[in-house]
Write a protein that holds these residues in place. Structure first.
Motif, PDB file in Angstrom:
ATOM      1  N   VAL A 180       6.339  30.676  26.201  1.00 48.43           N
ATOM      2  CA  VAL A 180       5.885  31.896  25.527  1.00 48.43           C
ATOM      3  C   VAL A 180       6.578  32.051  24.185  1.00 48.43           C
ATOM      4  CG1 VAL A 180       5.897  34.427  25.641  1.00 48.43           C
ATOM      5  CG2 VAL A 180       5.290  33.091  27.666  1.00 48.43           C
ATOM      6  N   GLU A 181       7.895  31.778  24.158  1.00 50.02           N
ATOM      7  CA  GLU A 181       8.679  31.898  22.922  1.00 50.02           C
ATOM      8  C   GLU A 181       9.815  30.892  22.981  1.00 50.02           C
ATOM      9  OE1 GLU A 181      10.209  32.048  19.762  1.00 50.02           O
ATOM     10  OE2 GLU A 181       8.612  33.563  19.833  1.00 50.02           O
ATOM     11  N   GLU A 182       9.708  29.841  22.201  1.00 50.87           N
ATOM     12  CA  GLU A 182      10.667  28.741  22.259  1.00 50.87           C
ATOM     13  C   GLU A 182      12.085  29.197  21.926  1.00 50.87           C
ATOM     14  OE1 GLU A 182      12.083  25.081  23.122  1.00 50.87           O
ATOM     15  OE2 GLU A 182      10.010  25.767  23.400  1.00 50.87           O
ATOM     16  N   ASN A 183      12.216  30.181  21.052  1.00 48.03           N
ATOM     17  CA  ASN A 183      13.543  30.647  20.646  1.00 48.03           C
ATOM     18  C   ASN A 183      14.142  31.658  21.618  1.00 48.03           C
ATOM     19  OD1 ASN A 183      13.638  29.082  18.271  1.00 48.03           O
ATOM     20  ND2 ASN A 183      12.409  30.596  17.173  1.00 48.03           N
ATOM     21  N   LEU A 184      13.413  31.997  22.649  1.00 50.57           N
ATOM     22  CA  LEU A 184      13.920  32.903  23.668  1.00 50.57           C
ATOM     23  C   LEU A 184      15.055  32.227  24.433  1.00 50.57           C
ATOM     24  CD1 LEU A 184      13.151  35.722  25.027  1.00 50.57           C
ATOM     25  CD2 LEU A 184      11.929  34.348  26.726  1.00 50.57           C
ATOM     26  N   ILE A 185      16.186  32.913  24.571  1.00 52.73           N
ATOM     27  CA  ILE A 185      17.281  32.384  25.374  1.00 52.73           C
ATOM     28  C   ILE A 185      16.942  32.591  26.850  1.00 52.73           C
ATOM     29  CG2 ILE A 185      19.687  32.733  26.062  1.00 52.73           C
ATOM     30  CD1 ILE A 185      19.517  31.340  23.439  1.00 52.73           C
ATOM     31  N   VAL A 186      16.942  31.517  27.617  1.00 51.71           N
ATOM     32  CA  VAL A 186      16.687  31.627  29.055  1.00 51.71           C
ATOM     33  C   VAL A 186      17.885  31.061  29.809  1.00 51.71           C
ATOM     34  CG1 VAL A 186      15.191  31.012  30.981  1.00 51.71           C
ATOM     35  CG2 VAL A 186      14.187  31.457  28.733  1.00 51.71           C
ATOM     36  N   PHE A 187      18.448  31.905  30.667  1.00 44.34           N
ATOM     37  CA  PHE A 187      19.556  31.491  31.522  1.00 44.34           C
ATOM     38  C   PHE A 187      19.019  31.078  32.885  1.00 44.34           C
ATOM     39  CE2 PHE A 187      21.719  34.441  28.627  1.00 44.34           C
ATOM     40  CZ  PHE A 187      22.857  33.728  28.303  1.00 44.34           C
TER      41      PHE A 187
END
Length: 305
Positions: A180-187
């Motif tokens: 959805v958003e490549e720059n989204l930080i996902v933990f």
């Protein structure tokens, strides 16, 4: 903020009690210093591992305060402020902001099964209460709500949303959120799949067992980030053996963790009911779990050399 500050190993901070079960300033700060000296990237404070749903507002504020006094400015501090009511969540968010936390986070509303419009409003009111960035906490196995891509896209219209702590078990969810958003930080949330979570796109991890064996998760991160996937798989296997052992005793996993930490020189008390302490013959197994951790640390330190 500099999103690099959010990539790496973030232990979910434990509730630290004195011998009569009250929040302990000394023990909270001792655990802070212990983890900081191990080299973790930051802490996730006041979440599930912090027994937040079994504490009142003032107790939660006390833990936020003691952690901030110990580590503000030294590492990245994420304050989990999810609470039964929006009002309480906003109070915690504003207090965390006053204390100098870097980021806010919250689970969705609990107990009542609410429509996504209510969940959207809840998270938005928390975000609007401060200027801090916000991390969505997706943990459907305990809250009963699984973050939809539709709601995520709507929430991302608010520029304060910078990431997701994803504790759903399907590792594919991490890939879908990043799509959805490549720059989204996902933990990555589930500790048992840290390596697979990183390989499919997670930027780091927040986990409830990290603080009892931070060395192993730090080495797992090192192996993944350097492309040593063989040892990454091996260390994940050993981590999972330890997690299974921690969950095999009568009593809460967090009680078992706290007993192991005592053997590692860190006494943060027991757990708060209705969580049950480890008792009786199961206490004899705690030393075996500590030995598993020590052996794994020794093994992979040798690999690094």
């Amino acid at each position: 903020m500099n999103l690099e500050k959010l990539k790496g190993i973030f232990p979910a901070f434990y509730a630290c009690y004195d011998d009569v079960g009250e929040i302990s300033e000394n023990r909270t700060k001792e655990l802070c210093n212990y983890l900081y000296n191990k080299g973790v990237k930051g802490l996730y404070v006041g979440g599930s591992s912090g027994e937040c749903i079994y504490q009142n507002l003032e107790e939660r504020k006390a833990t936020l305060k003691y952690v901030a006094e110990s580590l503000r400015g030294k590492c990245t501090l994420i304050a989990h402020v999810g609470a039964p009511s929006t009002r309480e969540s906003v109070i915690l968010a504003e207090y965390a902001n006053e204390l100098g936390y870097d980021v806010l986070s919250a689970i969705p509303p609990i107990y009542f099964k609410l429509p996504e419009s209510s969940i959207y409003k809840y998270w938005t009111e928390i975000m609007n209460s401060t200027d801090l960035p916000f991390i969505i906490y997706n943990i459907p196995q305990t809250t009963g709500y699984s973050l939809s891509l539709q709601l995520l896209k709507k929430l991302l219209e608010n520029k304060k949303v910078i990431g997701i702590k994803n504790s759903s078990m399907p590792v594919m969810d991490i890939e879908r959120f990043k799509a959805v958003e490549e720059n989204l930080i996902v933990f990555n949330g589930p500790d048992e799949q840290y390596v697979s979570g990183r390989l499919i796109g997670a930027d780091g991890g927040i986990g409830g067992t990290y603080a009892v064996m931070p060395e192993l998760f730090l080495m797992a991160e090192e192996f993944v980030s350097t492309g040593n996937f063989n040892d990454a798989r091996r260390i994940q296997r050993d981590i999972n053996d330890i997690i299974i052992a921690l969950c095999s005793l009568n009593g809460s996993m967090y009680s078992a963790i706290k007993e192991v930490l005592k053997l590692r020189g860190i006494n943060i008390g027991s757990v708060r009911g209705p969580l049950e302490p480890v008792t009786g013959e199961d206490l004899n197994k705690i030393n075996e779990i500590k030995q598993m951790i020590d052996q794994a640390i020794s093994t992979y330190l040798t690999v690094r050399k």
